[in-house]
Design a protein around this motif. Structure first.
Motif, PDB file in Angstrom:
ATOM      1  N   LYS A  24      21.474   6.906  17.857  1.00 38.56           N
ATOM      2  CA  LYS A  24      20.682   8.107  18.124  1.00 38.56           C
ATOM      3  C   LYS A  24      21.515   9.370  17.941  1.00 38.56           C
ATOM      4  N   THR A  27      21.744   9.857  14.242  1.00 36.42           N
ATOM      5  CA  THR A  27      20.436  10.307  13.775  1.00 36.42           C
ATOM      6  C   THR A  27      20.247  11.792  14.065  1.00 36.42           C
ATOM      7  N   LEU A  31      19.781  14.581  11.175  1.00 32.47           N
ATOM      8  CA  LEU A  31      18.553  15.380  11.133  1.00 32.47           C
ATOM      9  C   LEU A  31      18.842  16.869  11.299  1.00 32.47           C
ATOM     10  N   VAL A 160      12.034   7.402  18.271  1.00 33.79           N
ATOM     11  CA  VAL A 160      12.978   8.202  17.480  1.00 33.79           C
ATOM     12  C   VAL A 160      12.529   8.240  16.028  1.00 33.79           C
ATOM     13  N   LEU A 161      12.072   7.108  15.521  1.00 32.28           N
ATOM     14  CA  LEU A 161      11.585   7.075  14.136  1.00 32.28           C
ATOM     15  C   LEU A 161      10.360   7.978  13.967  1.00 32.28           C
ATOM     16  N   SER A 164      11.404  11.614  13.833  1.00 29.36           N
ATOM     17  CA  SER A 164      12.387  11.966  12.805  1.00 29.36           C
ATOM     18  C   SER A 164      11.840  12.917  11.743  1.00 29.36           C
TER      19      SER A 164
END
Length: 183
Positions: A24, A27, A31, A160-161, A164
């Motif tokens: 995470k 990620t 992002l 989280v996906l 995103s």
């Protein structure tokens, strides 16, 4: 193509399950990086160079603060208001998120980024007075519906996906708002 997407999805999900904090955090950094690239691409003048210091500040904050915070924050919300509680618990998560966490988190992020740009307290204070409320208002046009869907319909392991894609857009907007008036 579908097979490749399914493999990527499974690999990411496995990484979240086995190395949640690291995955995470990575990620969040990726992002934020992508969002800042988009923001700088949109806002830069044709001959203006890419601002690598700005980019490093944002990615650094995402790595040190945003990723770890979101990991533990989503875990807290899920334990406090389990998804098994249905729509009422999704509304409770949303209320905590938008009424408490979003305003505080936004202020902290803008303060830290402002202090990394210029440690003068007056600079940070002026920066917050210029961009905090417009950014918070913008937050309220994007995130309540997105997080209601996220908290109410998306299984915990896939949240989280889900965020995103919207996260890249928000990170571009946040980066632009946080750097408004600098150039």
């Amino acid at each position: 193509m579908t097979h490749l997407l399914v493999r990527a999805y499974r690999s990411y999900n496995r990484a979240v399950e086995t190395h949640g904090l690291v995955t995470k955090t990575a990620t969040a950094a990726v992002l934020m990086s992508l969002g800042d690239f988009v923001a700088q691409f949109i806002e830069r003048e044709p001959n203006q160079p890419f601002d690598w210091q700005r980019h490093a500040r944002l990615v650094g904050v995402a790595t040190v603060f945003v990723g770890p915070f979101l990991h533990y924050y989503y875990l807290f919300l899920e334990k406090r208001f389990p998804s098994s509680g249905g729509f009422p618990n999704a509304l409770k998560k949303l209320a905590v998120d938008q009424l408490i966490v979003a305003p505080v988190n936004l202020a902290v992020m803008m303060t830290v980024i402002g202090a990394l740009e210029n440690p003068d307290p007056n600079y940070v204070k002026n920066k917050l007075s210029q961009v905090y409320l417009p950014t918070l208002k913008l937050n309220y046009t994007i995130w309540p519906l997105a997080n209601l869907i996220n908290f109410g319909l998306v299984p915990y392991n896939f949240r989280v996906l889900f965020t995103s894609g919207l996260g890249v857009v928000w990170n571009a907007i946040f980066s632009w708002m946080a750097n408004k008036g600098k150039n």
